[in-house]
Design a protein around this motif. Sequence first.
Motif, PDB file in Angstrom:
ATOM      1  N   UNK A  68      -7.446   6.509  -6.043  1.00 24.75           N
ATOM      2  CA  UNK A  68      -8.882   6.346  -5.777  1.00 24.75           C
ATOM      3  C   UNK A  68      -9.743   7.332  -6.562  1.00 24.75           C
TER       4      UNK A  68
ATOM      5  N   UNK B  43      -7.850  -1.260  -0.734  1.00 27.50           N
ATOM      6  CA  UNK B  43      -7.301   0.064  -1.045  1.00 27.50           C
ATOM      7  C   UNK B  43      -6.323  -0.035  -2.228  1.00 27.50           C
TER       8      UNK B  43
ATOM      9  N   UNK C 183       0.866  -1.174   0.000  1.00 29.86           N
ATOM     10  CA  UNK C 183       0.000   0.000   0.000  1.00 29.86           C
ATOM     11  C   UNK C 183       0.907   1.231   0.000  1.00 29.86           C
ATOM     12  N   UNK C 184       0.848   2.030  -1.058  1.00 26.18           N
ATOM     13  CA  UNK C 184       1.718   3.222  -1.093  1.00 26.18           C
ATOM     14  C   UNK C 184       1.198   4.286  -0.119  1.00 26.18           C
ATOM     15  N   UNK C 185       1.813   5.454  -0.141  1.00 25.46           N
ATOM     16  CA  UNK C 185       1.419   6.543   0.766  1.00 25.46           C
ATOM     17  C   UNK C 185      -0.051   6.910   0.571  1.00 25.46           C
ATOM     18  N   UNK C 186      -0.619   7.534   1.610  1.00 26.27           N
ATOM     19  CA  UNK C 186      -1.992   8.026   1.501  1.00 26.27           C
ATOM     20  C   UNK C 186      -2.131   8.930   0.274  1.00 26.27           C
TER      21      UNK C 186
ATOM     22  N   UNK D 143       7.615  -1.349   3.685  1.00 29.30           N
ATOM     23  CA  UNK D 143       6.778  -2.437   4.214  1.00 29.30           C
ATOM     24  C   UNK D 143       5.877  -3.006   3.129  1.00 29.30           C
TER      25      UNK D 143
ATOM     26  N   UNK E 123      -2.453   6.829  -2.792  1.00 31.36           N
ATOM     27  CA  UNK E 123      -3.725   6.095  -2.733  1.00 31.36           C
ATOM     28  C   UNK E 123      -4.906   7.014  -3.061  1.00 31.36           C
ATOM     29  N   UNK E 124      -4.853   8.250  -2.539  1.00 27.10           N
ATOM     30  CA  UNK E 124      -5.957   9.180  -2.812  1.00 27.10           C
ATOM     31  C   UNK E 124      -6.026   9.526  -4.303  1.00 27.10           C
TER      32      UNK E 124
END
Lengths: 171, 171
Positions: free
Chosen positions: B18, B32, B8-11, B147, B14-15
């Motif tokens: 999305x 996500x 899962x990359x950074x917020x 991670x 992701x935003x």
Amino acid sequence: MKYGIAVFPSKKLQDIANSYRKRYDIKYSMIPPHLTLKDPFDINEGELEEMVEEIRNTAKECQPFKLHVYKYSSFYPVTNTLYMKVSENKELLELQEKLDQGPLQKKREHPFIPHITIGQEMNYDELSDVFGRLKLESIEHEEMVDRFSLLYQLDNGAWTVHETFLLGNDA
Amino acid sequence: MKYGIAVFPSKKLQDIANSYRKRYDIKYSMIPPHLTLKDPFDINEGELEEMVEEIRNTAKECQPFKLHVYKYSSFYPVTNTLYMKVSENKELLELQEKLDQGPLQKKREHPFIPHITIGQEMNYDELSDVFGRLKLESIEHEEMVDRFSLLYQLDNGAWTVHETFLLGNDA
């Protein structure tokens, strides 16, 4: 950024919870079924590493706990929420309390009532109808929980796991 | 049970993903935004612990890697998928290869092309229209990834994180 701490129970229990959440939980698609250990809270990017270190230490100090679901219940009239009630026990309460201490300290808005939500923001008639039926159903489920997760919220309201923590893991 | 391994990359990333996924990705609510390191695979409950141990070792042996997104691309005509293209680099490829070895060995159905999906199972006209517009837009984003996550799939198709693994972490 908004963070939260939760336990994801076994797939079996998540699938049962989802069979209700699909119809009754407006947050069904935002996060898998979970037991909240710490309600959503804001922290700055700069505070993240210290907080994560603190949570890692807490995880090491605490022990795996028994998750025992024994009935359906509701928070009505406080909120129109339906949930699976989870037994309190020493290990679970100790974990939850430690996650409210030190750098993680924060005034709780309401007492900790361990639960897995299966419906929320329901209108009264539906809540009353579904809860009436659920009271007639029995649920009895036990499992050991050996981990929990720190999550953060995206702009669309959905939650992504930042890190999982193994309980009692001093590796 | 079906498992998969993803980053899962950074917020922030992701935003951005999305904002497209909401309209063009039928799996928007299932997971996500992510970079898949290992496609979904089946394992039995009894094999889980050995596999997790193997992944923990792999995580320790591998190093954090740079995630560099530099353009939008498509898998058409193989699949009607739109994605953010991620640069290959030594650390990322080493991690991906190690996750296909030993007890985790499995024939890949297609070569590893690091990407973050933003649209899938689109009809041709929409794919063609959106991709035409995206080709005119530039994206240039770099971040370090330290991670990755092992996930399992619920009956409703959604994914829950089982465990996160820190790269290069020999603590």
